[in-house]
Scaffold this motif. Structure first.
Motif, PDB file in Angstrom:
ATOM      1  N   UNK A  23     -12.077 -26.640 -28.193  1.00 26.33           N
ATOM      2  CA  UNK A  23     -10.923 -27.364 -27.639  1.00 26.33           C
ATOM      3  C   UNK A  23      -9.619 -26.783 -28.150  1.00 26.33           C
ATOM      4  N   UNK A  24      -9.589 -26.364 -29.423  1.00 28.50           N
ATOM      5  CA  UNK A  24      -8.363 -25.770 -29.966  1.00 28.50           C
ATOM      6  C   UNK A  24      -8.056 -24.436 -29.297  1.00 28.50           C
ATOM      7  N   UNK A  25      -9.099 -23.658 -29.010  1.00 24.19           N
ATOM      8  CA  UNK A  25      -8.900 -22.379 -28.335  1.00 24.19           C
ATOM      9  C   UNK A  25      -8.436 -22.580 -26.893  1.00 24.19           C
ATOM     10  N   UNK A  26      -8.853 -23.724 -26.297  1.00 24.39           N
ATOM     11  CA  UNK A  26      -8.433 -24.037 -24.928  1.00 24.39           C
ATOM     12  C   UNK A  26      -7.117 -24.806 -24.892  1.00 24.39           C
ATOM     13  N   UNK A  27      -6.555 -25.116 -26.079  1.00 21.21           N
ATOM     14  CA  UNK A  27      -5.275 -25.815 -26.214  1.00 21.21           C
ATOM     15  C   UNK A  27      -5.267 -27.170 -25.499  1.00 21.21           C
ATOM     16  N   UNK A  28      -6.298 -27.968 -25.784  1.00 15.00           N
ATOM     17  CA  UNK A  28      -6.390 -29.307 -25.217  1.00 15.00           C
ATOM     18  C   UNK A  28      -5.634 -30.310 -26.085  1.00 15.00           C
ATOM     19  N   UNK A  29      -5.397 -31.524 -25.541  1.00 21.66           N
ATOM     20  CA  UNK A  29      -4.786 -32.575 -26.349  1.00 21.66           C
ATOM     21  C   UNK A  29      -5.860 -33.262 -27.191  1.00 21.66           C
ATOM     22  N   UNK A  30      -5.452 -34.238 -27.994  1.00 25.14           N
ATOM     23  CA  UNK A  30      -6.389 -34.821 -28.951  1.00 25.14           C
ATOM     24  C   UNK A  30      -7.517 -35.587 -28.256  1.00 25.14           C
ATOM     25  N   UNK A  31      -7.242 -36.140 -27.082  1.00 26.31           N
ATOM     26  CA  UNK A  31      -8.315 -36.802 -26.329  1.00 26.31           C
ATOM     27  C   UNK A  31      -9.321 -35.768 -25.841  1.00 26.31           C
ATOM     28  N   UNK A  32      -8.819 -34.631 -25.398  1.00 26.35           N
ATOM     29  CA  UNK A  32      -9.712 -33.542 -25.003  1.00 26.35           C
ATOM     30  C   UNK A  32     -10.551 -33.054 -26.169  1.00 26.35           C
ATOM     31  N   UNK A  33      -9.957 -32.993 -27.365  1.00 32.58           N
ATOM     32  CA  UNK A  33     -10.705 -32.637 -28.566  1.00 32.58           C
ATOM     33  C   UNK A  33     -11.861 -33.607 -28.778  1.00 32.58           C
ATOM     34  N   UNK A  34     -11.556 -34.910 -28.719  1.00 33.56           N
ATOM     35  CA  UNK A  34     -12.582 -35.924 -28.971  1.00 33.56           C
ATOM     36  C   UNK A  34     -13.685 -35.870 -27.923  1.00 33.56           C
ATOM     37  N   UNK A  35     -13.278 -35.694 -26.670  1.00 35.61           N
ATOM     38  CA  UNK A  35     -14.277 -35.626 -25.600  1.00 35.61           C
ATOM     39  C   UNK A  35     -15.206 -34.439 -25.794  1.00 35.61           C
ATOM     40  N   UNK A  36     -14.630 -33.262 -26.048  1.00 43.82           N
ATOM     41  CA  UNK A  36     -15.449 -32.064 -26.169  1.00 43.82           C
ATOM     42  C   UNK A  36     -16.306 -32.098 -27.433  1.00 43.82           C
ATOM     43  N   UNK A  37     -15.765 -32.652 -28.506  1.00 41.89           N
ATOM     44  CA  UNK A  37     -16.544 -32.778 -29.739  1.00 41.89           C
ATOM     45  C   UNK A  37     -17.726 -33.722 -29.550  1.00 41.89           C
ATOM     46  N   UNK A  38     -17.489 -34.861 -28.903  1.00 42.84           N
ATOM     47  CA  UNK A  38     -18.574 -35.826 -28.683  1.00 42.84           C
ATOM     48  C   UNK A  38     -19.616 -35.263 -27.716  1.00 42.84           C
ATOM     49  N   UNK A  39     -19.167 -34.616 -26.661  1.00 42.13           N
ATOM     50  CA  UNK A  39     -20.086 -34.031 -25.696  1.00 42.13           C
ATOM     51  C   UNK A  39     -20.990 -32.998 -26.371  1.00 42.13           C
ATOM     52  N   UNK A  40     -20.387 -32.147 -27.187  1.00 43.40           N
ATOM     53  CA  UNK A  40     -21.164 -31.112 -27.868  1.00 43.40           C
ATOM     54  C   UNK A  40     -22.079 -31.716 -28.917  1.00 43.40           C
ATOM     55  N   UNK A  41     -21.559 -32.708 -29.640  1.00 48.97           N
ATOM     56  CA  UNK A  41     -22.329 -33.294 -30.724  1.00 48.97           C
ATOM     57  C   UNK A  41     -23.576 -34.021 -30.278  1.00 48.97           C
ATOM     58  N   UNK A  42     -23.483 -34.771 -29.199  1.00 53.14           N
ATOM     59  CA  UNK A  42     -24.624 -35.599 -28.790  1.00 53.14           C
ATOM     60  C   UNK A  42     -25.348 -35.062 -27.564  1.00 53.14           C
ATOM     61  N   UNK A  43     -24.843 -33.975 -26.967  1.00 56.24           N
ATOM     62  CA  UNK A  43     -25.410 -33.493 -25.707  1.00 56.24           C
ATOM     63  C   UNK A  43     -26.874 -33.122 -25.800  1.00 56.24           C
ATOM     64  N   UNK A  44     -27.232 -32.300 -26.790  1.00 53.36           N
ATOM     65  CA  UNK A  44     -28.619 -31.863 -26.918  1.00 53.36           C
ATOM     66  C   UNK A  44     -29.562 -32.998 -27.240  1.00 53.36           C
ATOM     67  N   UNK A  45     -29.139 -33.877 -28.153  1.00 51.33           N
ATOM     68  CA  UNK A  45     -29.978 -35.023 -28.511  1.00 51.33           C
ATOM     69  C   UNK A  45     -30.154 -35.999 -27.367  1.00 51.33           C
ATOM     70  N   UNK A  46     -29.133 -36.105 -26.519  1.00 59.93           N
ATOM     71  CA  UNK A  46     -29.242 -36.983 -25.355  1.00 59.93           C
ATOM     72  C   UNK A  46     -30.281 -36.456 -24.373  1.00 59.93           C
ATOM     73  N   UNK A  47     -30.225 -35.151 -24.093  1.00 61.00           N
ATOM     74  CA  UNK A  47     -31.230 -34.550 -23.209  1.00 61.00           C
ATOM     75  C   UNK A  47     -32.631 -34.771 -23.778  1.00 61.00           C
ATOM     76  N   UNK A  48     -32.793 -34.542 -25.069  1.00 62.01           N
ATOM     77  CA  UNK A  48     -34.081 -34.751 -25.734  1.00 62.01           C
ATOM     78  C   UNK A  48     -34.590 -36.171 -25.548  1.00 62.01           C
ATOM     79  N   UNK A  49     -33.726 -37.159 -25.843  1.00 64.74           N
ATOM     80  CA  UNK A  49     -34.163 -38.557 -25.786  1.00 64.74           C
ATOM     81  C   UNK A  49     -34.480 -39.001 -24.368  1.00 64.74           C
ATOM     82  N   UNK A  50     -33.687 -38.518 -23.401  1.00 62.84           N
ATOM     83  CA  UNK A  50     -33.958 -38.874 -22.004  1.00 62.84           C
ATOM     84  C   UNK A  50     -35.301 -38.290 -21.562  1.00 62.84           C
ATOM     85  N   UNK A  51     -35.553 -37.044 -21.908  1.00 59.62           N
ATOM     86  CA  UNK A  51     -36.811 -36.413 -21.496  1.00 59.62           C
ATOM     87  C   UNK A  51     -38.020 -37.046 -22.179  1.00 59.62           C
ATOM     88  N   UNK A  52     -37.837 -37.489 -23.412  1.00 60.52           N
ATOM     89  CA  UNK A  52     -38.936 -38.126 -24.135  1.00 60.52           C
ATOM     90  C   UNK A  52     -39.032 -39.624 -23.835  1.00 60.52           C
TER      91      UNK A  52
END
Length: 207
Positions: A23-52
């Motif tokens: 997000x910093x490299x893309x020069x987003x605002x702080x909401x964009x930072x939070x969105x991208x951080x949360x998406x990245x942080x929980x994305x893989x685990x969400x796919x895992x839990x949904x599939x299982x």
């Protein structure tokens, strides 16, 4: 708190840091930072839990994961300018996150007594999908698909190490540790020493 819970916390935190760096490299605002951080942080685990078919999904059952991701985003928002090479930090934090997330996915599948193929696929999915979502959202070529680099291969090797070790011991620390070590060793080798897989090169057809 179990070892798998700790791995989930660690994976969310470190992947969220990578999302905020992107997000910093893309020069987003702080909401964009939070969105991208949360998406990245929980994305893989969400796919895992949904599939299982795990209900509820881990971060819905415990919203602290989202708070951790948002906290990481705030820290990076105010400190990213202090880092000399944000891309280099991104690569190595992403490698660390991969080495934490893959055992979290493979370990959960083993705990649920899934067959070997599913154990391996859940390790790969948990490790790779968060970063994939992050890079697609900002319009970058995903790290998981960079030419010849050992990324999915590292996740695959780590998951196989977990499955193989689990066939010979019930020691959870040994199973998860072998998975993390194999994953990080291959990914770090790709970054530090240029380890690559051969890639397809088109050739003109024979006349």
């Amino acid at each position: 708190m179990t070892a798998l819970d700790l791995l989930d916390y660690g994976a969310v935190l470190v992947f969220a840091l990578t999302g905020a760096l992107v997000a910093s490299r893309a020069q987003l605002d702080i909401v964009g930072f939070a969105f991208l951080a949360a998406l990245t942080g929980v994305g893989g685990g969400t796919v895992r839990d949904v599939l299982l078919d795990r209900n509820p999904v881990f971060w819905i059952g415990n919203p602290d994961y989202i708070l951790i991701a948002c906290g990481a985003a705030i820290v990076i928002f105010f400190t990213a300018h202090l880092v000399e090479s944000r891309f280099r930090w991104l690569l190595w934090l992403d490698a660390l996150a991969l080495a934490v997330a893959v055992p979290a996915g493979a370990g959960l599948a083993l705990q649920m007594l899934q067959p070997g193929v599913i154990v391996v696929l859940m390790g790969v999915a948990t490790g790779c999908f968060g970063g994939l979502m992050r890079d697609v959202v900002v319009g970058q070529v995903p790290l998981v698909l960079r030419e010849g680099e050992l990324y999915v291969t590292a996740a695959l090797a780590g998951s196989l190490a977990a499955w193989f070790t689990a066939r010979h011991t019930d020691d959870a620390m040994l199973i998860l540790g072998s998975c993390a070590l194999a994953t990080f060793a291959l990914r770090a080798g790709s970054l530090a020493f240029g380890w690559r897989l051969p890639v397809y090169r088109a050739r003109p057809p024979r006349s």
